[in-house]
Motif scaffolding. Structure first.
Motif, PDB file in Angstrom:
ATOM      1  N   ALA A  15     -12.249 -12.363  13.647  1.00 42.61           N
ATOM      2  CA  ALA A  15     -10.966 -12.164  12.966  1.00 42.61           C
ATOM      3  C   ALA A  15     -10.109 -11.125  13.668  1.00 42.61           C
ATOM      4  CB  ALA A  15     -11.202 -11.767  11.511  1.00 42.61           C
ATOM      5  N   PHE A  16     -10.732 -10.126  14.285  1.00 38.97           N
ATOM      6  CA  PHE A  16      -9.993  -9.070  14.973  1.00 38.97           C
ATOM      7  C   PHE A  16      -9.766  -9.432  16.438  1.00 38.97           C
ATOM      8  CE2 PHE A  16     -11.627  -7.018  11.255  1.00 38.97           C
ATOM      9  CZ  PHE A  16     -10.718  -6.025  10.947  1.00 38.97           C
ATOM     10  N   ARG A  17     -10.742 -10.049  17.074  1.00 37.66           N
ATOM     11  CA  ARG A  17     -10.617 -10.389  18.485  1.00 37.66           C
ATOM     12  C   ARG A  17      -9.510 -11.398  18.734  1.00 37.66           C
ATOM     13  NH1 ARG A  17     -15.453 -11.932  19.179  1.00 37.66           N
ATOM     14  NH2 ARG A  17     -15.113 -14.188  19.128  1.00 37.66           N
ATOM     15  N   GLU A  18      -9.302 -12.313  17.786  1.00 37.80           N
ATOM     16  CA  GLU A  18      -8.281 -13.339  17.957  1.00 37.80           C
ATOM     17  C   GLU A  18      -6.907 -12.886  17.463  1.00 37.80           C
ATOM     18  OE1 GLU A  18      -9.834 -16.630  15.859  1.00 37.80           O
ATOM     19  OE2 GLU A  18     -11.579 -16.904  17.189  1.00 37.80           O
ATOM     20  N   ASN A  19      -6.819 -11.740  16.810  1.00 37.42           N
ATOM     21  CA  ASN A  19      -5.534 -11.236  16.296  1.00 37.42           C
ATOM     22  C   ASN A  19      -5.390  -9.758  16.659  1.00 37.42           C
ATOM     23  OD1 ASN A  19      -4.533 -13.597  14.437  1.00 37.42           O
ATOM     24  ND2 ASN A  19      -6.692 -13.311  13.933  1.00 37.42           N
ATOM     25  N   ARG A  20      -5.351  -9.482  17.934  1.00 38.05           N
ATOM     26  CA  ARG A  20      -5.233  -8.097  18.390  1.00 38.05           C
ATOM     27  C   ARG A  20      -3.764  -7.672  18.345  1.00 38.05           C
ATOM     28  NH1 ARG A  20      -7.430  -6.973  23.915  1.00 38.05           N
ATOM     29  NH2 ARG A  20      -6.843  -9.100  24.439  1.00 38.05           N
ATOM     30  N   THR A  21      -3.449  -6.858  17.376  1.00 32.90           N
ATOM     31  CA  THR A  21      -2.107  -6.323  17.209  1.00 32.90           C
ATOM     32  C   THR A  21      -2.209  -4.831  16.913  1.00 32.90           C
ATOM     33  OG1 THR A  21      -2.057  -6.779  14.832  1.00 32.90           O
ATOM     34  CG2 THR A  21      -1.277  -8.526  16.298  1.00 32.90           C
ATOM     35  N   THR A  22      -1.059  -4.199  16.780  1.00 34.47           N
ATOM     36  CA  THR A  22      -1.043  -2.781  16.420  1.00 34.47           C
ATOM     37  C   THR A  22      -1.686  -2.557  15.059  1.00 34.47           C
ATOM     38  OG1 THR A  22       0.995  -2.452  17.713  1.00 34.47           O
ATOM     39  CG2 THR A  22       0.464  -0.794  16.058  1.00 34.47           C
ATOM     40  N   VAL A  23      -1.448  -3.478  14.132  1.00 29.16           N
ATOM     41  CA  VAL A  23      -1.995  -3.329  12.776  1.00 29.16           C
ATOM     42  C   VAL A  23      -3.518  -3.396  12.786  1.00 29.16           C
ATOM     43  CG1 VAL A  23      -2.058  -4.337  10.465  1.00 29.16           C
ATOM     44  CG2 VAL A  23       0.099  -4.258  11.734  1.00 29.16           C
ATOM     45  N   THR A  24      -4.080  -4.334  13.539  1.00 32.33           N
ATOM     46  CA  THR A  24      -5.538  -4.457  13.568  1.00 32.33           C
ATOM     47  C   THR A  24      -6.191  -3.239  14.220  1.00 32.33           C
ATOM     48  OG1 THR A  24      -5.366  -5.711  15.642  1.00 32.33           O
ATOM     49  CG2 THR A  24      -5.498  -6.964  13.595  1.00 32.33           C
ATOM     50  N   VAL A  25      -5.575  -2.694  15.260  1.00 35.59           N
ATOM     51  CA  VAL A  25      -6.122  -1.496  15.892  1.00 35.59           C
ATOM     52  C   VAL A  25      -6.059  -0.307  14.932  1.00 35.59           C
ATOM     53  CG1 VAL A  25      -5.842   0.157  17.783  1.00 35.59           C
ATOM     54  CG2 VAL A  25      -5.589  -2.287  18.216  1.00 35.59           C
ATOM     55  N   VAL A  26      -4.924  -0.159  14.232  1.00 35.42           N
ATOM     56  CA  VAL A  26      -4.789   0.926  13.259  1.00 35.42           C
ATOM     57  C   VAL A  26      -5.821   0.778  12.138  1.00 35.42           C
ATOM     58  CG1 VAL A  26      -3.269   1.894  11.481  1.00 35.42           C
ATOM     59  CG2 VAL A  26      -2.364   1.361  13.753  1.00 35.42           C
ATOM     60  N   PHE A  27      -5.999  -0.432  11.635  1.00 38.85           N
ATOM     61  CA  PHE A  27      -6.958  -0.662  10.556  1.00 38.85           C
ATOM     62  C   PHE A  27      -8.381  -0.358  11.018  1.00 38.85           C
ATOM     63  CE2 PHE A  27      -9.782  -3.474   8.104  1.00 38.85           C
ATOM     64  CZ  PHE A  27      -9.499  -3.024   6.824  1.00 38.85           C
ATOM     65  N   THR A  28      -8.699  -0.731  12.244  1.00 39.59           N
ATOM     66  CA  THR A  28     -10.043  -0.466  12.771  1.00 39.59           C
ATOM     67  C   THR A  28     -10.299   1.030  12.898  1.00 39.59           C
ATOM     68  OG1 THR A  28      -9.995  -2.539  14.013  1.00 39.59           O
ATOM     69  CG2 THR A  28     -11.595  -0.896  14.701  1.00 39.59           C
ATOM     70  N   LEU A  29      -9.343   1.770  13.423  1.00 34.84           N
ATOM     71  CA  LEU A  29      -9.506   3.212  13.542  1.00 34.84           C
ATOM     72  C   LEU A  29      -9.534   3.885  12.177  1.00 34.84           C
ATOM     73  CD1 LEU A  29      -7.138   3.929  16.576  1.00 34.84           C
ATOM     74  CD2 LEU A  29      -9.624   3.691  16.583  1.00 34.84           C
ATOM     75  N   LEU A  30      -8.818   3.311  11.209  1.00 32.09           N
ATOM     76  CA  LEU A  30      -8.825   3.862   9.850  1.00 32.09           C
ATOM     77  C   LEU A  30     -10.209   3.762   9.224  1.00 32.09           C
ATOM     78  CD1 LEU A  30      -7.569   4.800   7.146  1.00 32.09           C
ATOM     79  CD2 LEU A  30      -6.876   2.423   6.764  1.00 32.09           C
ATOM     80  N   ILE A  31     -10.901   2.671   9.461  1.00 33.77           N
ATOM     81  CA  ILE A  31     -12.219   2.457   8.851  1.00 33.77           C
ATOM     82  C   ILE A  31     -13.180   3.589   9.194  1.00 33.77           C
ATOM     83  CG2 ILE A  31     -14.243   0.946   8.868  1.00 33.77           C
ATOM     84  CD1 ILE A  31     -12.383  -1.420   9.239  1.00 33.77           C
ATOM     85  N   PHE A  32     -13.113   4.074  10.436  1.00 32.67           N
ATOM     86  CA  PHE A  32     -14.064   5.098  10.875  1.00 32.67           C
ATOM     87  C   PHE A  32     -13.423   6.478  10.993  1.00 32.67           C
ATOM     88  CE2 PHE A  32     -15.491   1.005  12.532  1.00 32.67           C
ATOM     89  CZ  PHE A  32     -16.806   0.972  12.078  1.00 32.67           C
ATOM     90  N   GLY A  33     -12.153   6.608  10.654  1.00 32.70           N
ATOM     91  CA  GLY A  33     -11.487   7.896  10.786  1.00 32.70           C
ATOM     92  C   GLY A  33     -11.304   8.661   9.490  1.00 32.70           C
ATOM     93  N   TRP A  34     -11.352   7.969   8.334  1.00 30.66           N
ATOM     94  CA  TRP A  34     -11.068   8.651   7.070  1.00 30.66           C
ATOM     95  C   TRP A  34     -12.160   9.605   6.591  1.00 30.66           C
ATOM     96  CZ3 TRP A  34     -14.169   8.263   2.815  1.00 30.66           C
ATOM     97  CH2 TRP A  34     -15.084   7.206   2.768  1.00 30.66           C
ATOM     98  N   PRO A  35     -13.457   9.411   6.913  1.00 28.40           N
ATOM     99  CA  PRO A  35     -14.461  10.326   6.356  1.00 28.40           C
ATOM    100  C   PRO A  35     -14.260  11.796   6.731  1.00 28.40           C
ATOM    101  CG  PRO A  35     -15.524   8.351   7.193  1.00 28.40           C
ATOM    102  CD  PRO A  35     -14.104   8.306   7.648  1.00 28.40           C
ATOM    103  N   GLN A  36     -13.798  12.059   7.945  1.00 23.05           N
ATOM    104  CA  GLN A  36     -13.608  13.449   8.351  1.00 23.05           C
ATOM    105  C   GLN A  36     -12.538  14.130   7.513  1.00 23.05           C
ATOM    106  OE1 GLN A  36     -12.374  13.998  12.413  1.00 23.05           O
ATOM    107  NE2 GLN A  36     -13.025  16.123  12.474  1.00 23.05           N
ATOM    108  N   VAL A  37     -11.411  13.437   7.301  1.00 23.24           N
ATOM    109  CA  VAL A  37     -10.358  14.005   6.464  1.00 23.24           C
ATOM    110  C   VAL A  37     -10.834  14.136   5.022  1.00 23.24           C
ATOM    111  CG1 VAL A  37      -8.020  13.636   5.589  1.00 23.24           C
ATOM    112  CG2 VAL A  37      -8.561  13.081   7.961  1.00 23.24           C
ATOM    113  N   ALA A  38     -11.609  13.180   4.544  1.00 21.85           N
ATOM    114  CA  ALA A  38     -12.131  13.244   3.173  1.00 21.85           C
ATOM    115  C   ALA A  38     -13.022  14.465   2.986  1.00 21.85           C
ATOM    116  CB  ALA A  38     -12.899  11.964   2.844  1.00 21.85           C
TER     117      ALA A  38
END
Length: 317
Positions: free
Chosen positions: A170-193
């Motif tokens: 789903a991500f490999r076939e739709n590589r856009t700015t939104v998908t990259v941001v969403f991917t980084l969000l998945i693993f980036g929020w715990p530190q801020v939390a």
């Protein structure tokens, strides 16, 4: 009492000759500064903040208005006859392997790289801040669930986790700015939390919060009006530093060929494309890498300056 001691004259300096009155005087007309007011006063005198702020302002201006800095088009006019060519009039940084203007691509590549960093940082601060504030303020089972959830994502390194997610169909076939941001969000929020949770825990039992609750303010209103505003300082610091981290993460994913598609100009894509001519023309890799390094360094310097200004222990009285 000794007779000599009783007859000894004691010298008392006149009041106008002592500095005590000046030392103990208080300027009543001077308004007390808030945390943010004192921080801004300290920041204005720090060369580190001034330099980083000017660099970031320049980078944001380039990202928003690239046409102000170059008249060359990064896509059009790519001639193979100019392949790996050196500097020429109107093209100060030379040409890529495909004959495109390096300077124009560096300028126009700023937008995608900075945009991914900004959007990811905003999303991470919102999601991580909300979850961390709820966990730290209410505690109990909610804190336990959110803490364990954060540990699951925190256990995976950011880049490694992003590589795994971006390889999903789903991500490999739709590589856009939104998908990259969403991917980084998945693993980036715990530190801020985690940072937000710790800050909220240190504030939730403060006297002004207890006083507001005793006056009839609801628990949620006290969280929104008193706890969160007084817990923002460490969140702002970590967000500023993390912005540079997310820009590097996007460049790494694009360099590996799983980030932004080649149709979107970014520094990561340009660094990846420059591998083919690394030995014959290393400058095609040098310039986008230098732009990436300066941008990340600017945000890290800004984060350090803001941290020193907001940390009471680091302030010079």
């Amino acid at each position: 009492m000794n007779k000599d001691t009783a007859n000894t004259e004691h010298y008392v300096a006149p009041l106008e000759e002592t500095p005590l009155a000046e030392t103990d005087s208080v300027k009543e007309e001077t308004k007390a500064l808030s945390l943010w007011g004192e921080a801004w006063r300290n920041l204005r005198t720090q060369p580190l903040f001034i330099i980083s702020a000017l660099l970031i302002l320049l980078i944001l201006t380039v990202a928003a208005f690239p046409g102000l800095f170059t008249s060359a088009s990064p896509d059009e006019g790519c001639l193979l006859a100019n392949s790996d060519g050196g500097p020429a009039p109107g093209h100060p940084l030379g040409y890529t392997f495909q004959g495109c203007d390096v300077y124009a691509r560096v300028i126009y590549g700023t937008r995608a790289s900075v945009l991914v960093g900004l959007l990811t940082t905003i999303a991470v601060v919102i999601i991580g801040g909300i979850l961390g504030a709820l966990a730290g303020y209410y505690g109990g089972w909610l804190d336990a669930i959110l803490a364990r959830l954060g540990d699951i994502f925190f256990a995976l390194p950011l880049i490694l986790g992003a590589i795994i997610i971006m390889q999903l169909p789903a991500f490999r076939e739709n590589r856009t700015t939104v998908t990259v941001v969403f991917t980084l969000l998945i693993f980036g929020w715990p530190q801020v939390a985690r940072i937000t949770r710790g800050a909220v825990i240190s504030v939730r039992n403060a006297d002004f919060v207890v006083a507001s609750r005793s006056l009839g303010v609801s628990k949620f209103s006290a969280l929104m009006k008193h706890v969160i505003p007084n817990s923002l300082a460490p969140v702002i610091v970590i967000a500023t530093i993390s912005l540079g981290t997310f820009i590097v993460a996007e460049a790494t994913l694009s360099f590996l060929g799983i980030g932004l598609p080649p149709s979107i100009m970014s520094w990561g894509n340009d660094i990846s494309a420059a591998q083919t001519s690394l030995r014959s023309n290393p400058s095609t890799l040098l310039w986008p890498a230098a732009a990436l390094s300066i941008t990340v360094l600017s945000f890290i310097m800004l984060g350090d300056a803001v941290r020193d200004a907001l940390d009471p222990k680091a302030r010079k009285r």
